[in-house]
Design a protein around this motif. Structure first.
Motif, PDB file in Angstrom:
ATOM      1  N   THR A 238       0.828  -1.207   0.000  1.00  0.00           N
ATOM      2  CA  THR A 238       0.000   0.000   0.000  1.00  0.00           C
ATOM      3  C   THR A 238       0.861   1.254   0.000  1.00  0.00           C
ATOM      4  OG1 THR A 238      -1.798  -1.108   1.185  1.00  0.00           O
ATOM      5  CG2 THR A 238      -1.755   1.292   1.260  1.00  0.00           C
ATOM      6  N   PHE A 239       0.565   2.164  -0.942  1.00  0.00           N
ATOM      7  CA  PHE A 239       1.123   3.512  -0.908  1.00  0.00           C
ATOM      8  C   PHE A 239       0.204   4.363  -0.045  1.00  0.00           C
ATOM      9  CE2 PHE A 239       3.011   2.130  -4.986  1.00  0.00           C
ATOM     10  CZ  PHE A 239       4.334   2.485  -4.751  1.00  0.00           C
ATOM     11  N   LEU A 240       0.769   4.964   0.999  1.00  0.00           N
ATOM     12  CA  LEU A 240      -0.012   5.747   1.953  1.00  0.00           C
ATOM     13  C   LEU A 240       0.592   7.129   2.097  1.00  0.00           C
ATOM     14  CD1 LEU A 240      -2.135   5.961   4.314  1.00  0.00           C
ATOM     15  CD2 LEU A 240      -0.339   5.035   5.812  1.00  0.00           C
ATOM     16  N   GLY A 241      -0.271   8.139   2.130  1.00  0.00           N
ATOM     17  CA  GLY A 241       0.217   9.490   2.341  1.00  0.00           C
ATOM     18  C   GLY A 241      -0.879  10.503   2.114  1.00  0.00           C
ATOM     19  N   PRO A 242      -0.624  11.771   2.430  1.00  0.00           N
ATOM     20  CA  PRO A 242      -1.634  12.820   2.251  1.00  0.00           C
ATOM     21  C   PRO A 242      -1.843  13.146   0.778  1.00  0.00           C
ATOM     22  CG  PRO A 242       0.455  13.785   2.921  1.00  0.00           C
ATOM     23  CD  PRO A 242       0.636  12.297   2.983  1.00  0.00           C
ATOM     24  N   SER A 243      -2.870  13.916   0.483  1.00  0.00           N
ATOM     25  CA  SER A 243      -3.136  14.336  -0.893  1.00  0.00           C
ATOM     26  C   SER A 243      -1.926  15.091  -1.442  1.00  0.00           C
ATOM     27  CB  SER A 243      -4.367  15.244  -0.942  1.00  0.00           C
ATOM     28  OG  SER A 243      -5.513  14.523  -0.533  1.00  0.00           O
ATOM     29  N   GLY A 244      -1.564  14.770  -2.683  1.00  0.00           N
ATOM     30  CA  GLY A 244      -0.441  15.450  -3.319  1.00  0.00           C
ATOM     31  C   GLY A 244       0.920  14.889  -2.985  1.00  0.00           C
TER      32      GLY A 244
ATOM     33  N   GLU B 162      -5.879   3.910   8.787  1.00  0.00           N
ATOM     34  CA  GLU B 162      -6.456   2.683   9.349  1.00  0.00           C
ATOM     35  C   GLU B 162      -6.603   1.617   8.272  1.00  0.00           C
ATOM     36  OE1 GLU B 162     -10.482   1.138  11.669  1.00  0.00           O
ATOM     37  OE2 GLU B 162     -10.114   3.291  11.466  1.00  0.00           O
ATOM     38  N   GLU B 163      -7.039   2.036   7.086  1.00  0.00           N
ATOM     39  CA  GLU B 163      -7.204   1.108   5.974  1.00  0.00           C
ATOM     40  C   GLU B 163      -5.860   0.461   5.619  1.00  0.00           C
ATOM     41  OE1 GLU B 163     -10.282   1.948   2.834  1.00  0.00           O
ATOM     42  OE2 GLU B 163      -8.478   2.382   1.697  1.00  0.00           O
ATOM     43  N   ALA B 164      -4.817   1.264   5.548  1.00  0.00           N
ATOM     44  CA  ALA B 164      -3.483   0.750   5.213  1.00  0.00           C
ATOM     45  C   ALA B 164      -2.975  -0.207   6.281  1.00  0.00           C
ATOM     46  CB  ALA B 164      -2.511   1.909   5.030  1.00  0.00           C
ATOM     47  N   LEU B 165      -3.136   0.154   7.543  1.00  0.00           N
ATOM     48  CA  LEU B 165      -2.643  -0.670   8.644  1.00  0.00           C
ATOM     49  C   LEU B 165      -3.396  -1.998   8.728  1.00  0.00           C
ATOM     50  CD1 LEU B 165      -2.271   2.158  11.315  1.00  0.00           C
ATOM     51  CD2 LEU B 165      -0.387   0.838  10.328  1.00  0.00           C
TER      52      LEU B 165
ATOM     53  N   GLY C 149       6.474  13.558  -2.738  1.00  0.00           N
ATOM     54  CA  GLY C 149       7.098  12.789  -3.807  1.00  0.00           C
ATOM     55  C   GLY C 149       8.161  11.811  -3.369  1.00  0.00           C
ATOM     56  N   LYS C 150       8.522  11.821  -2.097  1.00  0.00           N
ATOM     57  CA  LYS C 150       9.584  10.958  -1.594  1.00  0.00           C
ATOM     58  C   LYS C 150       9.022   9.855  -0.695  1.00  0.00           C
ATOM     59  CE  LYS C 150      13.402  14.328  -1.442  1.00  0.00           C
ATOM     60  NZ  LYS C 150      14.437  13.558  -2.164  1.00  0.00           N
ATOM     61  N   ILE C 151       9.688   8.711  -0.724  1.00  0.00           N
ATOM     62  CA  ILE C 151       9.358   7.644   0.222  1.00  0.00           C
ATOM     63  C   ILE C 151       9.948   8.003   1.581  1.00  0.00           C
ATOM     64  CG2 ILE C 151       9.786   5.239   0.849  1.00  0.00           C
ATOM     65  CD1 ILE C 151       9.668   4.514  -2.090  1.00  0.00           C
ATOM     66  N   GLN C 152       9.098   8.019   2.604  1.00  0.00           N
ATOM     67  CA  GLN C 152       9.538   8.334   3.953  1.00  0.00           C
ATOM     68  C   GLN C 152       9.906   7.083   4.746  1.00  0.00           C
ATOM     69  OE1 GLN C 152       9.779  11.677   4.947  1.00  0.00           O
ATOM     70  NE2 GLN C 152       9.300  11.981   2.770  1.00  0.00           N
ATOM     71  N   GLN C 153       9.144   5.996   4.513  1.00  0.00           N
ATOM     72  CA  GLN C 153       9.424   4.742   5.205  1.00  0.00           C
ATOM     73  C   GLN C 153       8.723   3.594   4.500  1.00  0.00           C
ATOM     74  OE1 GLN C 153       8.765   4.885   9.447  1.00  0.00           O
ATOM     75  NE2 GLN C 153       9.190   2.720   9.771  1.00  0.00           N
ATOM     76  N   ILE C 154       9.385   2.434   4.476  1.00  0.00           N
ATOM     77  CA  ILE C 154       8.802   1.201   3.958  1.00  0.00           C
ATOM     78  C   ILE C 154       8.882   0.164   5.070  1.00  0.00           C
ATOM     79  CG2 ILE C 154       8.926  -0.610   2.206  1.00  0.00           C
ATOM     80  CD1 ILE C 154      10.483   1.341   0.439  1.00  0.00           C
ATOM     81  N   GLY C 155       7.769  -0.512   5.340  1.00  0.00           N
ATOM     82  CA  GLY C 155       7.820  -1.532   6.383  1.00  0.00           C
ATOM     83  C   GLY C 155       6.495  -2.212   6.598  1.00  0.00           C
ATOM     84  N   ARG C 156       6.492  -3.184   7.470  1.00  0.00           N
ATOM     85  CA  ARG C 156       5.259  -3.863   7.853  1.00  0.00           C
ATOM     86  C   ARG C 156       4.399  -2.892   8.673  1.00  0.00           C
ATOM     87  NH1 ARG C 156       7.211  -8.961  11.061  1.00  0.00           N
ATOM     88  NH2 ARG C 156       8.357  -7.275  12.069  1.00  0.00           N
ATOM     89  N   PRO C 157       3.082  -3.090   8.682  1.00  0.00           N
ATOM     90  CA  PRO C 157       2.217  -2.169   9.425  1.00  0.00           C
ATOM     91  C   PRO C 157       2.636  -1.971  10.871  1.00  0.00           C
ATOM     92  CG  PRO C 157       0.881  -3.592   8.053  1.00  0.00           C
ATOM     93  CD  PRO C 157       2.293  -4.087   7.928  1.00  0.00           C
ATOM     94  N   GLU C 158       2.998  -3.069  11.561  1.00  0.00           N
ATOM     95  CA  GLU C 158       3.371  -2.943  12.978  1.00  0.00           C
ATOM     96  C   GLU C 158       4.670  -2.156  13.154  1.00  0.00           C
ATOM     97  OE1 GLU C 158       4.211  -7.339  11.803  1.00  0.00           O
ATOM     98  OE2 GLU C 158       2.828  -5.727  11.269  1.00  0.00           O
TER      99      GLU C 158
END
Length: 258
Positions: free
Chosen positions: A38-44, A219-222, A234-243
């Motif tokens: 899942t890609f998660l983040g605010p609008s834009g 919540e949906e992503a987690l 535009g940048k990846i801040q973190q990649i990982g498992r939900p927990e």
């Protein structure tokens, strides 16, 4: 570990008011076969732009998109083994459920052996799917989304959740290697969203194909994801498992947003 999808140094720029705007900034990512990412983040933040780059609706300014190790960066969307489900279902109101799902199959060509012309040049023969093949594929797709008895129904007579399932079946009927979902539950009410979250997760587990999902809902992503990619500007801040994302945020943005 094998890789289903890979993004290498993907950038996408736009020019607005004579200024260059970096919508996706050097995104590097690998997705395992059968993963729910899942890609998660605010609008834009660039999540939908990244999804469109994977689908082929946009071309990257720089970088590569690879599927099973093959560079598909310049391949048009209809030639990629990838299908997309949108927030707006984009169903044809004049067609019933069966024909909405079958629409793409009726236009599709499949390999049908080889042909050698008089000069000895070998070509791959192509043919359209037969009526029986189309019926089998559509019925199998309807079964996947639990709409086996709805093929004859008009799409306008269905609930929002049922229409979304038709849109998913239309994407799955082409047997994609990667299914892209761009905020597919955004138009549903809260209860329907919760129900569809469960159904999508069950569907993913049953099908075993790679899902790449876009949402701004934490919540949906987690709840749904195997892996979360948090993006901002535009940048990846973190990649990982939900927990891990929840318990061990890597920076202040992730901590605040999650």
């Amino acid at each position: 570990m094998s890789i289903s999808l890979e993004l290498r140094g993907i950038c996408r720029t736009y020019v607005k008011d004579n200024e260059t705007f970096l919508a996706v900034d050097n995104v590097n990512l690998t997705v395992s076969p059968g993963e729910f990412l899942t890609f998660l983040g605010p609008s834009g933040c660039g999540k939908t732009t990244t999804l469109r780059l994977i689908a082929g609706f946009l071309e990257p300014t720089s970088g590569k998109v690879l599927l099973k190790g093959e560079d598909i960066t310049g391949v048009p969307p209809y030639k990629r083994p990838v299908n997309t489900v949108f927030q707006k279902y984009a169903l044809f109101p004049h067609l019933n459920v069966f024909n909405n799902i079958a629409f793409g199959l009726k236009l599709k060509y499949v390999p049908d052996g080889t042909y050698v012309d008089k000069k000895g040049v070998e070509y791959e023969k192509q043919r359209k799917l037969t009526k029986r093949e189309i019926e089998e594929k559509v019925n199998a797709a309807l079964k996947m989304v639990d709409l086996e008895d709805y093929g004859h129904r008009n799409v306008n007579s269905l609930s929002g959740g049922q229409q979304q399932r038709v849109a998913i079946a239309r994407a799955l009927v082409n047997e994609p290697e990667v299914l892209l979902l761009d905020e597919p539950l955004g138009a549903l009410d809260l209860k329907m969203r919760k129900d569809m979250q469960m159904e999508l997760k069950e569907m993913h587990q049953k099908l075993g194909i790679t899902f790449v999902y876009v949402t701004h809902d934490q919540e949906e992503a987690l709840t749904m994801s195997d892996t979360i990619v948090v993006m901002n500007k535009g940048k990846i801040q973190q990649i990982g498992r939900p927990e891990d994302i929840y318990n061990e945020p890597k920076n202040a943005f992730v901590a605040d947003f999650i």
